[in-house]
Design a protein around this motif. Structure first.
Motif, PDB file in Angstrom:
ATOM      1  N   PRO A  63       0.840  -1.206   0.000  1.00 47.28           N
ATOM      2  CA  PRO A  63       0.000   0.000   0.000  1.00 47.28           C
ATOM      3  C   PRO A  63       0.874   1.255   0.000  1.00 47.28           C
ATOM      4  CG  PRO A  63      -0.765  -1.563   1.641  1.00 47.28           C
ATOM      5  CD  PRO A  63       0.563  -2.070   1.148  1.00 47.28           C
ATOM      6  N   PHE A  64       0.292   2.362  -0.470  1.00 46.78           N
ATOM      7  CA  PHE A  64       1.050   3.612  -0.512  1.00 46.78           C
ATOM      8  C   PHE A  64       0.111   4.807  -0.454  1.00 46.78           C
ATOM      9  CE2 PHE A  64       0.080   2.670  -4.929  1.00 46.78           C
ATOM     10  CZ  PHE A  64      -0.173   3.906  -5.507  1.00 46.78           C
ATOM     11  N   HIS A  65       0.686   5.968  -0.207  1.00 42.83           N
ATOM     12  CA  HIS A  65      -0.013   7.252  -0.281  1.00 42.83           C
ATOM     13  C   HIS A  65       0.559   8.021  -1.474  1.00 42.83           C
ATOM     14  CE1 HIS A  65      -1.002   6.377   3.972  1.00 42.83           C
ATOM     15  NE2 HIS A  65      -2.127   6.995   3.646  1.00 42.83           N
ATOM     16  N   GLY A  66      -0.165   9.015  -1.931  1.00 45.74           N
ATOM     17  CA  GLY A  66       0.291   9.836  -3.052  1.00 45.74           C
ATOM     18  C   GLY A  66      -0.349   9.414  -4.366  1.00 45.74           C
ATOM     19  N   LEU A  67      -1.648   9.163  -4.327  1.00 38.15           N
ATOM     20  CA  LEU A  67      -2.377   8.674  -5.494  1.00 38.15           C
ATOM     21  C   LEU A  67      -2.244   9.596  -6.700  1.00 38.15           C
ATOM     22  CD1 LEU A  67      -4.396   6.705  -6.814  1.00 38.15           C
ATOM     23  CD2 LEU A  67      -6.227   8.106  -5.833  1.00 38.15           C
ATOM     24  N   HIS A  68      -2.461  10.874  -6.510  1.00 38.55           N
ATOM     25  CA  HIS A  68      -2.470  11.787  -7.651  1.00 38.55           C
ATOM     26  C   HIS A  68      -1.086  11.885  -8.297  1.00 38.55           C
ATOM     27  CE1 HIS A  68      -6.365  13.996  -6.245  1.00 38.55           C
ATOM     28  NE2 HIS A  68      -6.517  12.689  -6.376  1.00 38.55           N
ATOM     29  N   GLU A  69      -0.053  11.947  -7.487  1.00 38.96           N
ATOM     30  CA  GLU A  69       1.308  11.995  -8.036  1.00 38.96           C
ATOM     31  C   GLU A  69       1.604  10.723  -8.825  1.00 38.96           C
ATOM     32  OE1 GLU A  69       5.104  12.955  -9.215  1.00 38.96           O
ATOM     33  OE2 GLU A  69       3.493  14.263  -8.500  1.00 38.96           O
ATOM     34  N   ARG A  70       1.197   9.574  -8.307  1.00 37.81           N
ATOM     35  CA  ARG A  70       1.445   8.324  -9.027  1.00 37.81           C
ATOM     36  C   ARG A  70       0.665   8.290 -10.338  1.00 37.81           C
ATOM     37  NH1 ARG A  70       4.931   5.362 -11.022  1.00 37.81           N
ATOM     38  NH2 ARG A  70       4.349   3.180 -11.292  1.00 37.81           N
ATOM     39  N   CYS A  71      -0.542   8.816 -10.344  1.00 34.38           N
ATOM     40  CA  CYS A  71      -1.302   8.899 -11.595  1.00 34.38           C
ATOM     41  C   CYS A  71      -0.581   9.798 -12.600  1.00 34.38           C
ATOM     42  CB  CYS A  71      -2.723   9.402 -11.342  1.00 34.38           C
ATOM     43  SG  CYS A  71      -3.805   8.195 -10.540  1.00 34.38           S
ATOM     44  N   ARG A  72      -0.018  10.907 -12.142  1.00 31.09           N
ATOM     45  CA  ARG A  72       0.750  11.797 -13.023  1.00 31.09           C
ATOM     46  C   ARG A  72       1.987  11.084 -13.565  1.00 31.09           C
ATOM     47  NH1 ARG A  72      -1.201  15.646  -9.416  1.00 31.09           N
ATOM     48  NH2 ARG A  72       0.555  15.415  -7.981  1.00 31.09           N
ATOM     49  N   GLN A  73       2.658  10.325 -12.702  1.00 22.31           N
ATOM     50  CA  GLN A  73       3.842   9.581 -13.144  1.00 22.31           C
ATOM     51  C   GLN A  73       3.479   8.553 -14.212  1.00 22.31           C
ATOM     52  OE1 GLN A  73       5.254   7.927  -9.465  1.00 22.31           O
ATOM     53  NE2 GLN A  73       6.338   9.799  -8.856  1.00 22.31           N
ATOM     54  N   LEU A  74       2.405   7.836 -14.003  1.00 22.32           N
ATOM     55  CA  LEU A  74       1.980   6.834 -14.979  1.00 22.32           C
ATOM     56  C   LEU A  74       1.609   7.477 -16.310  1.00 22.32           C
ATOM     57  CD1 LEU A  74      -0.097   4.590 -12.570  1.00 22.32           C
ATOM     58  CD2 LEU A  74       2.009   3.917 -13.753  1.00 22.32           C
ATOM     59  N   THR A  75       0.890   8.588 -16.252  1.00 23.93           N
ATOM     60  CA  THR A  75       0.544   9.315 -17.474  1.00 23.93           C
ATOM     61  C   THR A  75       1.809   9.784 -18.185  1.00 23.93           C
ATOM     62  OG1 THR A  75      -1.580   9.999 -16.542  1.00 23.93           O
ATOM     63  CG2 THR A  75      -0.723  11.319 -18.366  1.00 23.93           C
ATOM     64  N   GLY A  76       2.747  10.336 -17.432  1.00 22.75           N
ATOM     65  CA  GLY A  76       4.009  10.793 -18.010  1.00 22.75           C
ATOM     66  C   GLY A  76       4.800   9.660 -18.641  1.00 22.75           C
ATOM     67  N   HIS A  77       4.807   8.512 -17.995  1.00 24.28           N
ATOM     68  CA  HIS A  77       5.508   7.337 -18.524  1.00 24.28           C
ATOM     69  C   HIS A  77       4.966   6.972 -19.908  1.00 24.28           C
ATOM     70  CE1 HIS A  77       7.043   3.207 -18.749  1.00 24.28           C
ATOM     71  NE2 HIS A  77       5.802   2.834 -18.984  1.00 24.28           N
ATOM     72  N   HIS A  78       3.654   6.951 -20.043  1.00 26.41           N
ATOM     73  CA  HIS A  78       3.075   6.588 -21.333  1.00 26.41           C
ATOM     74  C   HIS A  78       3.276   7.687 -22.369  1.00 26.41           C
ATOM     75  CE1 HIS A  78       1.581   2.700 -20.229  1.00 26.41           C
ATOM     76  NE2 HIS A  78       1.111   3.221 -19.106  1.00 26.41           N
TER      77      HIS A  78
END
Length: 147
Positions: A63-78
């Motif tokens: 588990p982790f915190h920081g949902l929005h940042e991780r979503c931004r990272q995933l979008t950036g990766h793609h």
């Protein structure tokens, strides 16, 4: 996925994972599909509707915190992967198979190669839908994409 506001928890399944990216692939049953577009829109929807401070319970890893940042990272990766495809296609037209080593330069075993091909195909389909690539069929029936 399930958001439980009373527990401040988000069961993210494979949609949002802390350190790896889920495999977003085109499958044989829907060769013209846009799974990457669907996935990116789902990340936007998650960011819009699920608070950032939730405890994210992914389908893999801790588990982790920081949902929005991780979503931004995933979008950036793609987006980075789409940029690599665009750069390659500016030089010459490519088949989806030609683009596999552009996104996956390391040696791949046959199992990994299948997933890699399907993921590259997802990026190509999304870019075609967005008008970032065009597609042509050569006289021998080979389908190639270019910018």
């Amino acid at each position: 996925m399930l958001h439980c506001p009373s527990e401040n928890a988000f069961l993210a399944a494979d949609q949002v994972i802390a350190r790896i990216t889920p495999n977003v692939s085109v499958w044989a049953v829907d060769p013209e599909g846009d799974p990457l577009g669907l996935y990116l829109r789902s990340l936007e929807n998650i960011t819009r509707n699920v608070p950032d401070e939730v405890l994210v319970l992914p389908g893999h890893q801790l588990p982790f915190h920081g949902l929005h940042e991780r979503c931004r990272q995933l979008t950036g990766h793609h987006q980075e992967r789409c940029n690599l495809i665009e750069t390659a296609c500016r030089q010459k037209a490519h088949t989806v198979a030609d683009l596999v080593p552009v996104l996956f330069p390391r040696p791949l075993d046959p199992h990994q190669l299948g997933f890699a091909f399907s993921e590259v195909h997802a990026h190509v389909n999304s870019m075609l839908r967005l008008g970032k690539l065009t597609q042509r069929t050569d006289s021998d029936g080979t389908v190639r994409v270019t910018v």
